[in-house]
Design an enzyme around this catalytic site. Structure first.
Site, PDB file in Angstrom:
ATOM      1  CD  GLU A 117      -2.885  -1.341   0.171  1.00  0.00           C
ATOM      2  OE1 GLU A 117      -2.864  -0.518  -0.765  1.00  0.00           O
ATOM      3  OE2 GLU A 117      -3.652  -2.314   0.213  1.00  0.00           O
ATOM      4  CG  HIS A 140      -4.532  -0.075   5.741  1.00  0.00           C
ATOM      5  ND1 HIS A 140      -5.909   0.063   5.651  1.00  0.00           N
ATOM      6  CD2 HIS A 140      -4.249  -1.282   5.194  1.00  0.00           C
ATOM      7  CE1 HIS A 140      -6.409  -1.015   5.059  1.00  0.00           C
ATOM      8  NE2 HIS A 140      -5.422  -1.857   4.781  1.00  0.00           N
ATOM      9  CG  HIS A 142      -7.540  -5.386   7.394  1.00  0.00           C
ATOM     10  ND1 HIS A 142      -6.983  -6.547   6.896  1.00  0.00           N
ATOM     11  CD2 HIS A 142      -7.148  -4.382   6.535  1.00  0.00           C
ATOM     12  CE1 HIS A 142      -6.288  -6.265   5.795  1.00  0.00           C
ATOM     13  NE2 HIS A 142      -6.360  -4.966   5.569  1.00  0.00           N
ATOM     14  CD  GLU A 170     -14.939  12.025  24.775  1.00  0.00           C
ATOM     15  OE1 GLU A 170     -13.705  12.084  24.739  1.00  0.00           O
ATOM     16  OE2 GLU A 170     -15.664  12.857  25.370  1.00  0.00           O
ATOM     17  CG  HIS A 211      -9.343  -3.363   2.360  1.00  0.00           C
ATOM     18  ND1 HIS A 211      -8.610  -3.572   1.225  1.00  0.00           N
ATOM     19  CD2 HIS A 211      -8.432  -3.392   3.369  1.00  0.00           C
ATOM     20  CE1 HIS A 211      -7.327  -3.741   1.523  1.00  0.00           C
ATOM     21  NE2 HIS A 211      -7.198  -3.615   2.831  1.00  0.00           N
TER      22      HIS A 211
HETATM   23  P1  13P Z   1       0.929  -5.471   3.044  1.00  0.00           P
HETATM   24  O1  13P Z   1       1.286  -6.764   3.757  1.00  0.00           O
HETATM   25  O2  13P Z   1       1.575  -5.398   1.682  1.00  0.00           O
HETATM   26  O3  13P Z   1       1.237  -4.281   3.894  1.00  0.00           O
HETATM   27  O4  13P Z   1      -0.623  -5.489   2.745  1.00  0.00           O
HETATM   28  C1  13P Z   1      -1.534  -5.649   3.805  1.00  0.00           C
HETATM   29  C2  13P Z   1      -2.824  -4.946   3.573  1.00  0.00           C
HETATM   30  O5  13P Z   1      -3.525  -4.649   4.526  1.00  0.00           O
HETATM   31  C3  13P Z   1      -3.226  -4.610   2.188  1.00  0.00           C
HETATM   32  O6  13P Z   1      -4.297  -3.723   2.191  1.00  0.00           O
HETATM   33 ZN    ZN Z   2      -5.500  -3.831   4.033  1.00  0.00          ZN
END
Ligand code: 13P
Ligand code: ZN
Length: 272
Positions: A117, A140, A142, A170, A211
């Protein structure tokens, strides 16, 4: 002489944060990635900045970041393992003079490369630095309930923001700019990077439907806290739905009162 990089505060922050993201269940397997803008002064204490291990193409024009240093998680690395294997899981990189590659100064010791990413991370850094000179982190993950909510809630970002604000008192104080939402797209591409960075102009949270979420901030704690607050609101939403839906809520007037009390300006067009 150089200090041991394993003792560097920025490296320890990467280890602690990845461990926390894993502990909370938001980064299964290799899910998630972090990049942290470092100053040359910080890096110079630990590394010979004239020594480049490898140069790796980045595939798009990152001219705006030439000479900038980042510590970044590696592609395919498990957040579960970053603490025990930092030199394999993390890398210190510098955007090369051509703006189209990065120089690896330390890390990725098993031959690895920066997160897939990286386009989104670098494009987001470029965008956030334009609006906030103190910006340093892109994160980033999940986040479980945020992902869940992208299946059950409208993906209109105004409606989504309003729901999150309503779920915990909050929220409007922590993210008055709201959340941006892009369409579902293939991850790891320049296109998803561009779409995300476009949103990052006005807000620090961007949701990738089905995602995960991206957050931006000036410190690791602040960025983590931003994502944590949105995820908590999404968790409450999940519970509210499971309990049969809202019977009452925080009203728009109350949300405005909160914003006034805490001196923040809510994104326009969300409160009636
Ligand atoms: P990477 O392992 O390349 O960082 O990818 C993980 C991910 O969350 C892709 O969106
Ligand atoms: Zn991801």
């Amino acid at each position: 002489m150089y200090k041991d990089i394993l003792t560097a505060p920025f490296l320890q922050e990467m280890c602690d944060t990845t461990a926390n993201l894993y502990r909370l269940g938001w980064d299964e397997r290799n899910g998630g990635n972090i990049s942290y803008l470092l100053s040359e002064e910080e890096v110079k204490k630990y590394l010979d900045i004239a020594h480049v291990e490898r140069t790796v193409p980045i595939g798009f024009d990152a001219t705006a970041l030439i000479g900038k240093y980042f510590i970044v998680t590696g592609s395919g690395k498990y957040f579960k393992n970053v603490k025990s294997k930092p030199a394999e899981s993390l890398g210190v990189i510098r955007i090369a003079a051509d703006g189209r590659s990065y120089e690896l100064l330390w890390g990725f010791e098993d031959g690895g490369v920066a997160t897939s990413e990286l386009p989104t991370h670098l494009m987001n850094h470029i965008q956030r630095l334009e609006v906030d000179p103190n910006h340093r982190i892109i994160m980033h993950c999940h986040a479980t309930h945020v992902i869940g909510m992208t299946f059950t809630h409208s993906l209109d970002e105004v409606a989504f923001t309003k729901t999150l604000w309503e779920m915990c008192t909050e929220c409007i104080v922590v993210f008055p700019d709201g959340v941006g939402i892009i369409p579902w797209m293939v991850p790891g591409t320049d296109a998803i990077g561009k779409a995300s960075a476009f949103k990052m102009k006005d807000m620090r949270l961007v949701i990738w439907p089905h995602h995960g979420i991206f957050g931006a901030g000036t410190t690791m704690d602040e960025t983590f806290g931003l994502i944590e607050t949105a995820e908590k609101a999404a968790q409450v939403y999940t519970i509210v739905c499971a309990q049969g839906g809202k019977k009452q809520t925080i009203t728009d007037q109350q949300l405005q009162d909160l914003a006034d009390a805490f001196g923040v300006t809510p994104r326009e067009g969300i409160l009636n």
